[in-house]
Design a protein around this motif. Structure first.
Motif: not given
Length: 169
Positions: A45, A68, A37, A59, A61
């Motif tokens: 995304s 998420q 993250r 991801l 964050d």
């Protein structure tokens, strides 16, 4: 049943995942991916990268936690279903569910969305929760179930509509 949904059901059964909310990171790790993250631009995304037999899911964050979770489940869908893809950048609008004008038309995106929805909100669990819920309107049902499955309101509404449980919010 569509391929994405069938594969998600298969993994849930194989891994014995029944407790809600389902943890998509647990599925990613069991499939051999690392999950990282980091902050990213609002329109990104996440991403999936495969190299030398390894897979990494990144991801953004800065997105809200429920978004998420869906992004991670969506990318796990790509990881499991689309093994020929070595790099995938996933933007928010590519798998948007709350706006019918932005629904994906690409087959792989549709499969990954269906996978993510079944993984995070398994049909049998959603139907059971809807029957057990005390509600008067579709909006109330969405509001009751979204936190139970740890989904955004728009994603829960899309799931309920997709299953034919509600017609509109």
């Amino acid at each position: 049943m569509a391929r994405g949904e069938a594969e998600a059901r298969s993994l849930l059964a194989e891994y014995g995942l029944n407790d809600l909310p389902i943890d998509p990171e647990q599925v990613a790790v069991r499939l051999g991916a690392s999950v990282l993250r980091h902050p990213g631009p609002a329109e990104l995304s996440g991403m999936l990268l495969r190299r030398d037999g390894q897979a990494v899911i990144g991801l953004n964050d800065t997105l809200p936690p429920a978004r998420q979770r869906f992004a991670l489940a969506h990318l796990v869908g790509h990881l499991h279903l689309h093994r020929q893809r070595d790099l995938l950048l996933d933007t928010v609008e590519r798998h948007a569910l709350g706006n019918l004008a932005s629904l994906p038309t690409d087959r792989e995106e549709t499969e990954a969305n269906r996978f993510a929805l079944e993984l995070l909100a398994p049909e049998t669990a959603v139907r059971r929760a809807a029957v057990e819920a005390d509600f008067r309107t579709a909006a109330q049902l969405v509001d009751l179930l979204a936190p139970r499955f740890d989904l955004t309101r728009s994603t829960m509404a899309a799931r309920l509509m997709g299953l034919g449980i509600i017609l509109d919010v």
